[in-house]
Design an enzyme around this catalytic site. Structure first.
Site, PDB file in Angstrom:
ATOM      1  CE1 TYR A  61       4.015   5.060  -4.103  1.00 51.09           C
ATOM      2  CE2 TYR A  61       5.022   6.915  -4.824  1.00 51.09           C
ATOM      3  CZ  TYR A  61       4.779   5.535  -5.043  1.00 51.09           C
ATOM      4  OH  TYR A  61       5.567   4.769  -5.524  1.00 51.09           O
ATOM      5  CG  HIS A 114       9.882  -2.985  -3.881  1.00 49.54           C
ATOM      6  ND1 HIS A 114       9.265  -3.679  -4.805  1.00 49.54           N
ATOM      7  CD2 HIS A 114      11.244  -3.106  -4.094  1.00 49.54           C
ATOM      8  CE1 HIS A 114      10.059  -4.451  -5.535  1.00 49.54           C
ATOM      9  NE2 HIS A 114      11.263  -4.309  -5.420  1.00 49.54           N
ATOM     10  CB  CYS A 122      15.346  12.960   5.414  1.00 47.52           C
ATOM     11  SG  CYS A 122      16.024  14.657   4.606  1.00 47.52           S
ATOM     12  CB  THR A 184       5.678 -10.905  -8.021  1.00 44.19           C
ATOM     13  OG1 THR A 184       6.270 -10.431  -8.607  1.00 44.19           O
ATOM     14  CG2 THR A 184       5.898 -12.435  -7.645  1.00 44.19           C
TER      15      THR A 184
HETATM   16  P1  NAD Z   1       2.869  -6.759 -11.156  1.00 46.41           P
HETATM   17  O1  NAD Z   1       1.573  -5.567 -11.209  1.00 46.41           O
HETATM   18  O2  NAD Z   1       3.739  -6.719 -12.189  1.00 46.41           O
HETATM   19  O3  NAD Z   1       2.114  -8.238 -11.259  1.00 46.41           O
HETATM   20  C1  NAD Z   1       0.844  -8.471 -10.618  1.00 46.41           C
HETATM   21  C2  NAD Z   1       0.829 -10.107 -10.841  1.00 46.41           C
HETATM   22  O4  NAD Z   1      -0.039 -10.493  -9.965  1.00 46.41           O
HETATM   23  C3  NAD Z   1       0.395 -10.608 -12.149  1.00 46.41           C
HETATM   24  O5  NAD Z   1       1.554 -11.505 -12.663  1.00 46.41           O
HETATM   25  C4  NAD Z   1      -0.871 -11.256 -12.089  1.00 46.41           C
HETATM   26  O6  NAD Z   1      -0.899 -12.368 -12.924  1.00 46.41           O
HETATM   27  C5  NAD Z   1      -1.075 -11.504 -10.391  1.00 46.41           C
HETATM   28  N1  NAD Z   1      -2.198 -11.711  -9.966  1.00 46.41           N
HETATM   29  C6  NAD Z   1      -3.169 -10.870 -10.401  1.00 46.41           C
HETATM   30  N2  NAD Z   1      -4.230 -11.166  -9.565  1.00 46.41           N
HETATM   31  C7  NAD Z   1      -3.867 -12.242  -8.529  1.00 46.41           C
HETATM   32  C8  NAD Z   1      -4.570 -12.949  -7.736  1.00 46.41           C
HETATM   33  N3  NAD Z   1      -5.824 -12.757  -7.433  1.00 46.41           N
HETATM   34  N4  NAD Z   1      -3.795 -13.741  -7.202  1.00 46.41           N
HETATM   35  C9  NAD Z   1      -2.258 -14.025  -7.426  1.00 46.41           C
HETATM   36  N5  NAD Z   1      -1.962 -13.108  -8.142  1.00 46.41           N
HETATM   37  C10 NAD Z   1      -2.388 -12.640  -9.094  1.00 46.41           C
HETATM   38  O7  NAD Z   1       3.298  -7.154  -9.699  1.00 46.41           O
HETATM   39  P2  NAD Z   1       4.496  -6.947  -9.200  1.00 46.41           P
HETATM   40  O8  NAD Z   1       5.443  -7.951  -9.953  1.00 46.41           O
HETATM   41  O9  NAD Z   1       4.379  -7.105  -7.669  1.00 46.41           O
HETATM   42  O10 NAD Z   1       5.500  -5.387  -9.399  1.00 46.41           O
HETATM   43  C11 NAD Z   1       4.797  -4.517  -9.068  1.00 46.41           C
HETATM   44  C12 NAD Z   1       5.531  -3.377  -8.224  1.00 46.41           C
HETATM   45  O11 NAD Z   1       4.549  -2.258  -7.963  1.00 46.41           O
HETATM   46  C13 NAD Z   1       6.066  -4.033  -6.929  1.00 46.41           C
HETATM   47  O12 NAD Z   1       7.153  -3.504  -6.804  1.00 46.41           O
HETATM   48  C14 NAD Z   1       5.188  -3.338  -5.975  1.00 46.41           C
HETATM   49  O13 NAD Z   1       5.626  -2.430  -4.890  1.00 46.41           O
HETATM   50  C15 NAD Z   1       4.398  -2.176  -6.477  1.00 46.41           C
HETATM   51  N6  NAD Z   1       2.914  -2.272  -6.437  1.00 46.41           N
HETATM   52  C16 NAD Z   1       2.324  -2.420  -4.999  1.00 46.41           C
HETATM   53  C17 NAD Z   1       1.134  -2.639  -4.667  1.00 46.41           C
HETATM   54  C18 NAD Z   1       0.605  -3.007  -3.314  1.00 46.41           C
HETATM   55  O14 NAD Z   1       1.215  -2.678  -2.519  1.00 46.41           O
HETATM   56  N7  NAD Z   1      -0.790  -3.427  -3.292  1.00 46.41           N
HETATM   57  C19 NAD Z   1       0.232  -2.437  -5.852  1.00 46.41           C
HETATM   58  C20 NAD Z   1       0.366  -2.099  -7.088  1.00 46.41           C
HETATM   59  C21 NAD Z   1       2.052  -2.199  -7.481  1.00 46.41           C
END
Ligand code: NAD
Length: 237
Positions: A61, A114, A122, A184
């Site tokens: 992180y 999330h 804590c 997502t």
């Molecule tokens: P995911 O990684 O499962 O899916 C990403 C989605 O984004 C895919 O469906 C893909 O097709 C789409 N995508 C890719 N490029 C894109 C673009 N330019 N425009 C629009 N869509 C696009 O992501 P999720 O469903 O959000 O689940 C991932 C989990 O991981 C979440 O809970 C999140 O908290 C965490 N996460 C967060 C971050 C961040 O905060 N930036 C990054 C990675 C993962």
């Protein structure tokens, strides 16, 4: 080009995922075979990972904090902040992302279901509120302890933990007439169910992303394209 009309009676609920930050240079994890920046989720983002190896979890992180601080909001984040400025309290944003790019684009009415990279809390769950903490730790010894003695952990909802603010989120979905879901994959619950809850309430439901999500059949419209290219011109208010 698809346009979505937003009328004076509409209430808009937006759900964003990792894809909205992809064009800011923050990788998603479904795009890379289920790995998040080279790590298996079970090794860095579960309660068991924290129990087993808190140093690795903080290392992971801390790297996300450094990458998030270096990233800038893209036109998709800015497009949603602009929509909010037009709609006021008829707009609500729920993000699954832990980065702060929505806030830095100007969004105000938002929740991070999330958690947030720039906070810690804590690990003994003593009940104290999360604290601001955006340090990039290089060793576990640098991580502060809560006044109760518990080591601080990232203010992140690990896989298997209950998302934050669910009461407020459910209320906002019940009131929404238009749900817009962006970037997502539709594989993380309960967020993947939001579209079904919105449909039960009679809302229009729109997905924006380069490929259909797993729950694509639940949407009334799927607009295929990158969020930064589609969102700025999508809404007619
Ligand atoms: P995911 O990684 O499962 O899916 C990403 C989605 O984004 C895919 O469906 C893909 O097709 C789409 N995508 C890719 N490029 C894109 C673009 N330019 N425009 C629009 N869509 C696009 O992501 P999720 O469903 O959000 O689940 C991932 C989990 O991981 C979440 O809970 C999140 O908290 C965490 N996460 C967060 C971050 C961040 O905060 N930036 C990054 C990675 C993962």
């Amino acid at each position: 080009m698809t346009r979505i009309s937003v009328g004076s009676e509409d209430r808009v609920f937006v759900l964003t995922g990792a894809g909205i930050s992809a064009e800011s240079g923050l990788p998603t994890f479904r795009a890379s075979d289920g790995l998040w920046e080279g790590h298996r989720i079970e090794d860095v983002c579960t309660p068991e990972a924290w129990q087993r190896n808190p140093a690795l979890v903080w290392e992971f992180y801390s790297a996300r904090r450094a990458a998030g601080a270096a990233a800038q909001p893209n036109p998709a984040h800015i497009g949603l902040a602009t929509l909010e400025s037009r709609l006021g309290d008829r707009f609500f944003l729920c993000t699954q992302n832990v980065d702060d790019l929505h806030e830095r684009a100007g969004s105000v009415r938002l929740v991070h279901m999330h958690g947030e990279l720039a906070k810690a809390r804590c690990s003994w769950e003593c009940g104290k509120a999360p604290v601001e903490d955006c340090k990039v730790y290089t060793s576990l010894d640098e991580v502060s302890r809560c006044s109760c003695g518990g080591r601080l952990r990232p203010h992140i909802v690990f896989f298997g933990e209950i998302p934050l603010e669910m009461g407020r989120i459910k209320k906002e979905i019940r009131n929404a007439t238009l749900m817009v879901v962006v970037g997502t994959s539709g594989s993380v619950y309960p967020a993947a169910n939001f579209v079904h809850w919105a449909r039960e309430g009679g809302a229009r439901t729109v997905y924006v992303g380069p490929e259909p999500p797993l729950n694509a059949s639940a949407f009334t419209h799927v607009v295929e394209g990158k969020a930064g290219e589609v969102l700025p011109g999508l809404f007619v208010v």
